[in-house]
Scaffold this active site. Structure first.
Site: not given
Length: 182
Positions: A58, A63, A100-101, A142-143, A146
């Site tokens: 995701g 991001q 997380c990325l 989660h996304e 963001h």
């Protein structure tokens, strides 16, 4: 004790396209998309390319530095792109490990809904509803966080180095599914 969120990424690594902890765009509430057009489709394609390049499941537009309400996900069932997504209901609670990325090298236990209903617009401009559970429900929450300037570390019960949780990746791991989460 303060959390060390430092990282050392190689600038030639595709992960460098992903904004990292401390970048102000990650803390902003993303702007709603008013019209689906070629620019939004191009943004979604760039996001998907980035997500796949860094082995995530995701990715939210902030991001990659775009303060716009777009997320892409693929938990193994094919690419899903959602514009202006919002959680309209949730049920059950479960705690799982996330990372997380945008927060390289850490993971943490996060409590989230087990099941969610998300309303959004697709890239054809059609309203869509996603009823999700398990890994997809977690990734959606989660996304969408963001998009509201919230990182998983804000919700985490505990945060630790990813290696301590048995994760060698810098992406998140749901310990039941063993899948990367963006």
């Amino acid at each position: 004790m303060p959390i060390d969120l430092s990282h050392n990424l190689d600038v030639s690594d595709p992960a460098c396209a992903v904004r990292q902890y401390g970048d102000p765009v990650l803390r902003q509430k993303a702007r709603a998309i008013r019209k689906i057009n070629a620019g939004v489709r191009e943004l979604a394609a760039r996001m998907a390319d980035t997500m796949y390049a860094v082995d995530g499941v995701g990715l939210a537009a902030p991001q990659i530095g775009e303060s716009r309400r777009v997320v892409v996900l693929d938990i193994g069932d094919g690419l899903m792109t959602l514009v202006n997504p919002r959680v309209v209901s949730g049920s059950g609670r479960e705690t799982q490990i996330e990372a997380c990325l945008s927060v390289v090298g850490l993971c943490g236990e996060v409590e989230r809904y087990e099941r969610v209903r998300v309303k959004a617009t697709d890239l054809d401009g059609k309203e869509t509803t996603v009823d999700a559970e398990g890994m997809l429900a977690r990734a959606l929450q989660h996304e969408i966080d963001h998009l509201d300037g919230i990182l998983y570390t804000d919700r985490a019960i505990t945060v630790q180095p990813a290696a301590a949780a048995g994760d060698d990746d810098d992406a998140a791991v749901d310990d039941d599914a063993g899948e990367d989460v963006g």
